[in-house]
Design an enzyme around this catalytic site. Structure first.
Site, short mmCIF file in Angstrom:
data_model
loop_
_atom_site.label_atom_id
_atom_site.label_comp_id
_atom_site.label_asym_id
_atom_site.label_seq_id
_atom_site.Cartn_x
_atom_site.Cartn_y
_atom_site.Cartn_z
N PRO A 77 0.83 -1.21 0.00
CA PRO A 77 0.00 0.00 0.00
C PRO A 77 0.87 1.26 0.00
O PRO A 77 1.89 1.33 0.67
CB PRO A 77 -0.79 -0.12 1.31
CG PRO A 77 -0.82 -1.59 1.60
CD PRO A 77 0.49 -2.10 1.11
N GLU A 78 0.45 2.24 -0.79
CA GLU A 78 1.16 3.51 -0.87
C GLU A 78 0.30 4.59 -0.21
O GLU A 78 -0.71 4.29 0.43
CB GLU A 78 1.48 3.83 -2.33
CG GLU A 78 2.32 2.73 -3.00
CD GLU A 78 2.61 2.99 -4.47
OE1 GLU A 78 2.69 4.17 -4.87
OE2 GLU A 78 2.74 2.01 -5.24
#
Length: 281
Positions: free
Chosen positions: A2-3
């Protein structure tokens, strides 16, 4: 992994559900989930039980929940971590690692992590900004992000632009997907040397980074599988708007040239051969 948009989506959901609530009980179902909390599970539980969550904050890809004790609960999702709000009557998830029940008896916070690469820990006195994540740079969505300082530091480095975008000590929150998207919009190949970029070019790229991140936040992030979901278990849909990432062999949405995939740091980079020519040696 996840960013920023995925983590920010989770942050907003958590803030809605847990801010102002008091933790009644904590259950640790897998020791690896709190491996970064070196004193162990008994200490982890003792520091959280009876504490009220004041807010939910984020630095790059990390979340922290300031507590009324002055401490903070730090969370990193890793590859597959999920922070879910579930009714107390809901069946346990297969990969449930930590459960938080609250004094009001309403929805529980559950940390679910299939691959156990993510984790939770408590930072003593870390309510303002935990020492454990203080080395991470501000992200470009932060009002205090310094554009001029970023440009100067970037142009002083002797590295490739994509490597620089992924350096969380320089600019946080940007990962492989959104770096490719911003570089496509800026018409820059990821191997372009940072010390050869002009200040206007860096400013344009930073603008594209912000645009991509903002649009992805509105879309709830990018989900390619069931591993990334928000606190309600819903997937993001920014994958429908991707211009570069994962589009090998498909026509560039700008010029029609077939998109390419190149190996990069044990991952893949996607770009347009015509719009993003490789730098000459």
């Amino acid at each position: 992994m996840p960013e920023l948009p995925e983590v920010e989506t989770v942050r907003m959901g958590l803030a809605k559900w847990v801010a102002g609530r008091t933790i009644a009980a904590v259950e640790v179902h897998h020791p690896r989930a709190i491996r970064r909390h070196l004193p162990g599970d008994s200490h982890f539980i003792a520091m959280l039980t009876g504490r009220t969550v004041l807010d939910v904050s984020r630095r790059g890809k990390y979340l922290w929940l300031p507590l009324d004790s002055g401490d903070a609960l730090i969370a990193h999702l890793g590859m597959s971590g999920q922070l879910l709000m579930q009714p107390a009557t809901a069946a346990d998830e297969k990969h449930l690692r930590v459960r938080f029940a609250f004094t009001d008896g309403a929805a529980q916070l559950r940390f679910v992590d299939q691959r156990t690469f993510g984790g939770l820990s408590v930072s003593e006195g870390g309510g303002e900004l935990p020492d454990e994540i203080a080395h991470i740079a501000r992200d470009p969505m932060d009002p205090l992000f310094d554009d001029a300082a970023f440009s100067a530091r970037l142009r002083a480095r002797h590295t490739e632009i994509k490597r620089a975008l992924l350096d969380q000590t320089l600019i946080s929150g940007v990962g492989n997907i959104y770096a490719d998207e911003a570089l496509w919009r800026a018409k820059l190949h990821g191997a372009r040397p940072t010390d050869k970029l002009t200040r206007p070019a860096v400013e344009r790229l930073l603008g594209h980074v912000r645009d991509v991140l903002s649009e992805a936040i509105v879309a709830g992030g990018t989900s390619f599988d069931e591993l990334y979901v928000d606190v309600n278990g819903d997937s993001g849909y920014f994958d429908r708007s991707l211009n570069a990432y994962g589009r090998e062999g498909e026509p560039c949405k700008r010029c029609g040239t077939l998109m390419r995939r190149e190996s990069f740091m044990n991952r893949s980079s996607f770009s347009c051969p015509r719009c993003q020519p490789k730098p000459t040696p």
